[in-house]
Design a protein around this motif. Structure first.
Motif, short mmCIF file in Angstrom:
data_model
loop_
_atom_site.label_atom_id
_atom_site.label_comp_id
_atom_site.label_asym_id
_atom_site.label_seq_id
_atom_site.Cartn_x
_atom_site.Cartn_y
_atom_site.Cartn_z
N ASP A 57 11.83 -1.71 1.90
CA ASP A 57 12.51 -0.41 2.01
C ASP A 57 12.11 0.50 0.84
OD1 ASP A 57 13.83 -1.45 4.21
OD2 ASP A 57 15.69 -1.87 3.13
N TRP A 58 12.10 -0.09 -0.37
CA TRP A 58 11.76 0.70 -1.56
C TRP A 58 10.33 1.23 -1.46
CZ3 TRP A 58 7.95 0.53 -5.20
CH2 TRP A 58 8.11 1.36 -6.32
N ILE A 59 9.40 0.37 -1.02
CA ILE A 59 8.00 0.82 -0.90
C ILE A 59 7.91 1.97 0.10
CG2 ILE A 59 5.61 0.16 -0.37
CD1 ILE A 59 6.47 -2.80 -0.88
N GLU A 60 8.59 1.83 1.22
CA GLU A 60 8.59 2.91 2.23
C GLU A 60 9.05 4.23 1.64
OE1 GLU A 60 10.97 1.55 5.57
OE2 GLU A 60 9.19 1.64 6.85
N SER A 61 10.10 4.17 0.78
CA SER A 61 10.65 5.39 0.19
C SER A 61 9.76 5.95 -0.91
CB SER A 61 12.04 5.10 -0.41
OG SER A 61 12.89 4.60 0.58
N ASN A 62 8.89 5.11 -1.45
CA ASN A 62 8.13 5.53 -2.63
C ASN A 62 6.62 5.52 -2.42
OD1 ASN A 62 10.12 5.74 -5.15
ND2 ASN A 62 10.84 4.11 -3.78
N ILE A 63 6.18 5.43 -1.16
CA ILE A 63 4.75 5.26 -0.93
C ILE A 63 3.95 6.48 -1.42
CG2 ILE A 63 4.86 6.04 1.50
CD1 ILE A 63 2.59 3.21 0.12
N GLU A 64 4.51 7.70 -1.27
CA GLU A 64 3.77 8.87 -1.76
C GLU A 64 3.65 8.83 -3.29
OE1 GLU A 64 5.92 9.31 0.87
OE2 GLU A 64 4.24 9.65 2.26
N ILE A 68 1.31 0.78 6.24
CA ILE A 68 -0.08 0.43 5.87
C ILE A 68 -0.97 1.66 5.99
CG2 ILE A 68 -2.08 -0.96 6.61
CD1 ILE A 68 0.05 -3.18 7.37
N GLU A 69 -0.76 2.43 7.05
CA GLU A 69 -1.55 3.65 7.25
C GLU A 69 -1.26 4.67 6.15
OE1 GLU A 69 -0.61 5.74 10.89
OE2 GLU A 69 -2.75 6.23 11.18
N ARG A 70 0.02 4.84 5.81
CA ARG A 70 0.39 5.81 4.76
C ARG A 70 -0.17 5.40 3.40
NH1 ARG A 70 6.63 5.90 4.94
NH2 ARG A 70 6.48 7.49 3.30
N ALA A 71 -0.41 4.11 3.23
CA ALA A 71 -1.00 3.65 1.96
C ALA A 71 -2.49 3.94 1.89
CB ALA A 71 -0.75 2.15 1.80
N LEU A 112 -8.52 4.17 -11.52
CA LEU A 112 -8.95 3.43 -10.33
C LEU A 112 -9.37 4.39 -9.21
CD1 LEU A 112 -8.78 0.33 -9.97
CD2 LEU A 112 -6.52 0.67 -8.94
N PRO A 113 -10.50 4.14 -8.54
CA PRO A 113 -10.85 4.97 -7.37
C PRO A 113 -9.74 4.88 -6.31
CG PRO A 113 -12.68 3.52 -7.98
CD PRO A 113 -11.49 3.09 -8.78
N PRO A 114 -9.52 5.96 -5.56
CA PRO A 114 -8.42 5.96 -4.57
C PRO A 114 -8.49 4.80 -3.58
CG PRO A 114 -9.35 8.16 -4.80
CD PRO A 114 -10.21 7.25 -5.63
N ARG A 115 -9.70 4.44 -3.15
CA ARG A 115 -9.83 3.33 -2.20
C ARG A 115 -9.32 2.03 -2.79
NH1 ARG A 115 -15.65 1.79 0.43
NH2 ARG A 115 -14.64 0.06 1.51
N GLU A 116 -9.59 1.82 -4.07
CA GLU A 116 -9.14 0.60 -4.76
C GLU A 116 -7.62 0.59 -4.91
OE1 GLU A 116 -10.82 -2.00 -6.21
OE2 GLU A 116 -12.93 -1.33 -6.28
N LEU A 117 -7.05 1.78 -5.17
CA LEU A 117 -5.59 1.85 -5.28
C LEU A 117 -4.95 1.47 -3.95
CD1 LEU A 117 -3.38 2.93 -7.41
CD2 LEU A 117 -3.15 4.79 -5.75
N SER A 118 -5.46 2.03 -2.85
CA SER A 118 -4.93 1.69 -1.53
C SER A 118 -5.07 0.20 -1.25
CB SER A 118 -5.67 2.49 -0.45
OG SER A 118 -5.33 3.86 -0.56
N CYS A 147 -5.38 -4.29 7.24
CA CYS A 147 -5.64 -4.34 8.68
C CYS A 147 -5.23 -5.70 9.25
CB CYS A 147 -7.11 -4.06 8.93
SG CYS A 147 -7.54 -3.92 10.66
N GLY A 148 -5.49 -6.76 8.47
CA GLY A 148 -5.12 -8.12 8.90
C GLY A 148 -3.61 -8.27 9.07
#
Lengths: 374, 374
Positions: free
Chosen positions: B212-219, B311-314, B187-193, B284-285
């Protein structure tokens, strides 16, 4: 039998009511004179801010204003969309005109659609209602005999594709079907006959007593005697309700309602949509299907003759167009009942009962040779 | 947290299974690596003579041959249709290409459609399956994160209209959803985000532990760690299954899944479909909807800040395009949740819980002023 055409004298004063029993999707069919102008007819219609009447350029001038007037009490805004008239317009492009109108008016998902017209208007409006915002309520107000006895009842909606009739659509039930018998008095004679094809259909597939009644009253029906029409519409709707109530999505029994339609669709599609009316093609298709039923042993020659004469007396064609047997077979293979390329026909297995089955191509060719113009 | 991208090492060997419970319309979601090439994945698919794979010009070269090979054992004929790629093609004209292909191949009403691609392919193929001959079976094979965690699950199908997104469609459930996690590696990076936007969504509306889990695992998610992706897809599908199982046709609860979508649809529609990806607009919405939630008293500034940072980190935009507040309002009034011209928003009433409600235009203008580029 009275041949009076004054609905005020012979139409029943209270509407007849037939229920379609489909659990939470149940709804009534109201049958009577003057229903279109009577606010009481619309009691079951859900409240909403707006309504859209979809009609065509032939029917709208006759009845749209009356319907607008009666709906003005229930809806803050009532819009009217007039589509071009005819089976040839029952396509994706015309369907999109309904979506354009809905979105142009800012219609929300409580907006109620009213299909005011014959089978083409009903089928397209129903499919638009099924699809707009994934489903909004709609009401069928059929103004042709064909739509009153068949197409407006039971929730089949569709548009045509150049390669096949009714190929794109949905099973989607209306909130109400309103059969105003007065509208039948303005119907062109060809359209009345086309509707009688679907009335006659219910006899051989389900109810030979009704068939006897139609035979005895065909002149009164052709002359638009209101009492005769009222009975024909009511009994047709009753039979359709019984069948649809058992098999909403046509996994079995419901297919018998397509008696004459496999051949008929081939005629319509082969000649180009609109050349023959749907009911005309079905009338002629029933002659062919009856012949096939005889060859398969379900009925005798006398039965085929009796049905053929009745179709003729209704003012319908009984000789098919000369498309050529191979073209008929090719067109019929695209029928929705076909499976893995095998055509499946609705045939009479005994008078008053129908089944769906295949038949040898040679037998079908033989039937076509007997039933088509040279 | 491992950042390995080798699915063979960290993807689970047996597929995970999430059930969508909808009575006779129930179906499984299978989640795992290598599912696309495994005949065992397709056990629940009904037998038929033919199948049509609908994909697009980007995805088909990557995966269509593998799917054709595995389906060749189950179907006598397997056809492939490649649609143009992009939200701008999610319209009636492209939909008709699917009908053309089905009728051109003589497909009967047992033909199974396979949607191989992202949300656009899934939404259009699903609507084509709902409408072809009034309904044929279909299978979702989502190849984007957004489609795996959201659009392929729950039976919403639709196309866009120039005046509004997803305005024409059907609720129509697939037979099976097959989430092959390996496809996410291409998947292109933009599509993943864009897909991560819909993953993040499930936190504020339903499950703060997942947030909480997503925050810890976003990278790890952005780096496509297979185990992290597997958990994100599975938990997202579980939440969606719980919501859809209670409210299939969005008469109430299901609307919470549209958190961020009212603003997001306005962005997509206002810029022209395809300018921003759907998931980018939703990301953004959600920032805007969170601000509105704060103004309405459901969450505090710290919560809005926390969601905005995630959202920004994603890799998603957090500042809206400068369409002008009046244009935003006009576009949002066409939203399917609107009633009688009043816009209805999904807002967070407390972290992990959402409701649908209206808001004063002045408050919405204030939010837009804070969240949009000058």
């Amino acid at each position: 039998m009275s041949l009076s055409v004054s609905p005020a004298l012979s139409a029943p004063p209270q509407p007849e009511r037939v229920e379609i029993q489909l659990g939470e999707r149940s709804y009534p069919i109201l049958i009577g004179g003057g229903l279109l102008e009577d606010p009481a007819s619309f009691g079951v219609v859900p409240a909403a801010a707006s309504a859209l009447i979809v009609s065509n350029t032939t029917v709208a001038p006759l009845y749209a204003q009356a319907l607008r007037n009666v709906l003005a009490d229930r809806f803050r805004t009532v819009h009217l969309l007039e589509l071009p008239d005819g089976e040839v317009y029952k396509n994706l492009e015309t369907l999109n005109l309904i979506f354009d109108a809905l979105l142009g008016h800012g219609s929300d998902r409580k907006t109620v659609l009213f299909a005011l017209g014959g089978g083409v208007v009903g089928d397209m409006t129903g499919f638009a209602a099924a699809s707009y915002m994934r489903g909004v309520p709609f009401v069928q107000v059929p103004t042709t005999l064909l739509a009153q006895v068949d197409s407006s009842v039971g929730g089949k909606t569709a548009i045509n594709h150049p390669l096949g009739k009714n190929m794109i659509g949905a099973f989607y039930q209306p909130q109400l079907v309103l059969c105003d018998l007065d509208t039948l008095q303005t119907l062109p004679p060809r359209e009345l006959s086309a509707g009688l094809a679907e009335v006659i259909k219910y006899g051989p597939i389900y109810d030979m007593a009704f068939f006897d009644w139609i035979e005895s009253n065909i002149e009164a029906l052709v002359a638009r005697d209101p009492a005769a029409l009222a009975h024909a519409v009511k009994r047709s709707c009753e039979i359709k309700a019984l069948v649809v109530g058992q098999d909403e999505r046509e996994t079995g029994l419901r297919a018998i309602l397509n008696f004459g339609h496999t051949f008929g669709h081939a005629i319509e599609s082969g000649l180009g949509y609109g050349e023959w009316l749907h009911g005309e093609a079905v009338g002629c298709g029933m002659v062919m299907a009856a012949q096939l039923s005889q060859q398969l042993g379900g009925v005798d020659a006398a039965f085929v003759e009796r049905l053929t004469r009745l179709i003729e007396r209704a003012g319908l064609p009984i000789v098919g167009p000369a498309l050529g047997a191979e073209r008929y077979l090719e067109l019929m293979r695209v029928d929705k009942k076909s499976e893995a390329g095998e055509i499946r026909f609705v045939v009479i297995d005994r008078p008053g009962s129908a089944v769906v089955r295949s038949a040898p191509d040679a037998m079908v060719r033989d039937v076509l040779a007997q039933c088509c113009a040279a």
